[in-house]
Design an enzyme around this catalytic site. Structure first.
Site, PDB file in Angstrom:
ATOM      1  N   SER A 191       0.893  -1.264   0.017  1.00 15.06           N
ATOM      2  CA  SER A 191      -0.133  -0.022   0.030  1.00 15.06           C
ATOM      3  C   SER A 191       0.814   1.349   0.102  1.00 15.06           C
ATOM      4  O   SER A 191       0.037   2.262  -0.228  1.00 15.06           O
ATOM      5  CB  SER A 191      -0.994  -0.112   1.265  1.00 15.06           C
ATOM      6  N   HIS A 219      -5.295  -4.247  -1.379  1.00  9.34           N
ATOM      7  CA  HIS A 219      -5.248  -3.218  -2.382  1.00  9.34           C
ATOM      8  C   HIS A 219      -5.375  -3.651  -4.127  1.00  9.34           C
ATOM      9  O   HIS A 219      -5.187  -2.781  -4.798  1.00  9.34           O
ATOM     10  CB  HIS A 219      -4.011  -2.291  -2.362  1.00  9.34           C
ATOM     11  N   LYS A 249     -11.986  -0.849  -0.057  1.00  8.00           N
ATOM     12  CA  LYS A 249     -11.128   0.030  -0.651  1.00  8.00           C
ATOM     13  C   LYS A 249     -11.767   0.067  -2.147  1.00  8.00           C
ATOM     14  O   LYS A 249     -12.732   0.699  -2.239  1.00  8.00           O
ATOM     15  CB  LYS A 249      -9.688  -0.667  -0.607  1.00  8.00           C
TER      16      LYS A 249
END
Length: 399
Positions: A191, A219, A249
């Site tokens: 990340s 992610h 996310k």
């Protein structure tokens, strides 16, 4: 004599080292927003609108009408909260539907949804209770804390280095022999660096020593491999024992998941304390995540994101900035934490939010600004971001 805590002193020390963080109240979750004038959130007055390049809302779905309507329908038909642990009365049809969709896109037999990605990581590592966890040195804090919670020994291997992992496994094997249970854990997309783990090589190493491999796709879910993640993009579903990710996310909701074979999920639903002793994910969040996953898999949102990523990377590098990584996360390396903070502030003066990332999140001397474009950023948004970086960089003396 006193045995209390001097928290003011601890805060002053953080301030002195440029490490103190503050909560900023935003008006709304979107590609453009305004921040409260009162940093404590006591006032309803907001400043000028700014374009946000600071969120993990990669597909821009947090304020998408389809996702919002799905959440509303989930609340109306099932309820606003699960009301209990899923092992009691909190297991709803929305949880099961979401898990079926996740298992399908992860090419797994079954999936299990947790209340957060953090809970999924900590609960899974603790429940598996390996003798040794081999962990990438830049893994997320939730993985690190999962290693700390249990009685497992943790061996840290060099970042994205399967050769160092293999050497450390060989050293361990030479001193302990057979019989230990080993778990290798890595993020797929890191990340703060925006790079990708060498998953095929990690599969080779783990298989050589009969270990298990656990990959956190926090992610990557919704962005790679028809929505599954890097594991699916690289056709490694049958070689990764534990696939994990978040719904907060790209999928613009809340929660986490684990995907794998039937036995793994059945075991975790009985043994992962963060699942067993936690109220189930709120039904509106489950419904929203399910709709966001559908959009990620069936529309051009990911393609639009990658186009925006290419525009920003080319523009920033063309100015002379060093941009790390290879993914949708664009870390602009600055180095000095004070310079990073000043660049952050100057960007805000020009209407752009791209946060400074400092130690201990990243190593000393590698402070950076983390630029995270969304699929919904317009050409005008991208131009504003690049213009702001150019002007602010000159003001700070970085260009």
């Amino acid at each position: 004599m006193t045995h209390g805590f001097d928290l003011d002193d601890r805060l002053r020390e953080r301030e002195r080292r440029d490490l103190r963080r503050h909560l900023d109240v935003t008006e709304r979750v979107a590609r453009r927003t305004r921040f409260a004038d009162d940093p404590k959130g006591g006032a309803a007055d907001f400043g000028e609108e700014m374009v946000v390049f600071a969120a993990n809302n990669y597909l821009g779905l947090a304020d998408d009408g389809r996702v919002q309507r799905a959440a509303e329908q989930g609340a109306r038909t099932v309820g606003t909260g699960a009301g209990a642990s899923r092992l009691v009365t909190g297991d709803t049809r929305l949880h099961r539907a979401l898990e079926r969709d996740l298992a399908d896109c992860k090419e797994a037999e079954r999936a299990l949804v947790f209340s957060s990605g953090y809970a999924a990581n900590v609960g899974t590592i603790d429940a598996l209770s390996p003798d040794v966890v081999f962990s990438d040195e830049l893994n997320h804090a939730s993985i690190i804390d999962g290693c700390r919670v249990g009685a497992s020994e943790t061996v840290v291997y060099d970042h994205c280095d399967p050769d160092d992992l293999r050497a450390k496994m060989a050293e361990r094997a030479s001193t302990t022999g057979d019989g230990e249970q080993w778990l290798v854990v890595t993020d797929s997309v890191f990340s703060m660096d925006g790079d990708v783990a060498p998953l095929a090589a990690l599969c080779d190493a783990t298989e050589e020593y009969g270990a298990w491999l656990m990959v956190d796709e926090a992610h990557a879910t919704g962005l790679f491999g028809d929505g599954g993640g890097v594991v699916q993009r690289e056709a490694l579903s049958d070689r990764v024992d534990v696939q994990l990710g978040t719904l907060s996310k790209a999928l613009a909701s809340q929660g986490g998941y684990v995907a794998g074979d039937e036995t793994l999920v059945e075991y975790l639903s009985n043994a992962a304390r963060s699942f067993v002793f936690s109220t189930g994910l709120a039904p509106p969040a489950a419904a929203a995540a399910r709709e966001a996953l559908r959009i990620a898999r069936e529309t051009d949102h990911p393609d639009r994101l990658w186009a925006n990523v290419a525009t920003l990377r080319d523009g920033l590098e063309g100015m002379g900035y060093e941009v790390l990584g290879e993914t949708h996360i664009l870390p602009v390396l600055v180095g000095d934490r004070a310079d990073a903070l000043e660049l952050d502030e100057r960007l805000r003066d020009h209407g752009v939010v791209a946060p400074a990332i400092r130690p201990p999140t990243v190593p000393e001397g590698t402070s950076r600004l983390r630029v995270a474009p969304m699929a919904t950023h317009t050409d005008a948004d991208l131009r504003q971001c690049l213009d702001a970086f150019e002007t602010a960089g000159e003001e700070v003396g970085l260009l």
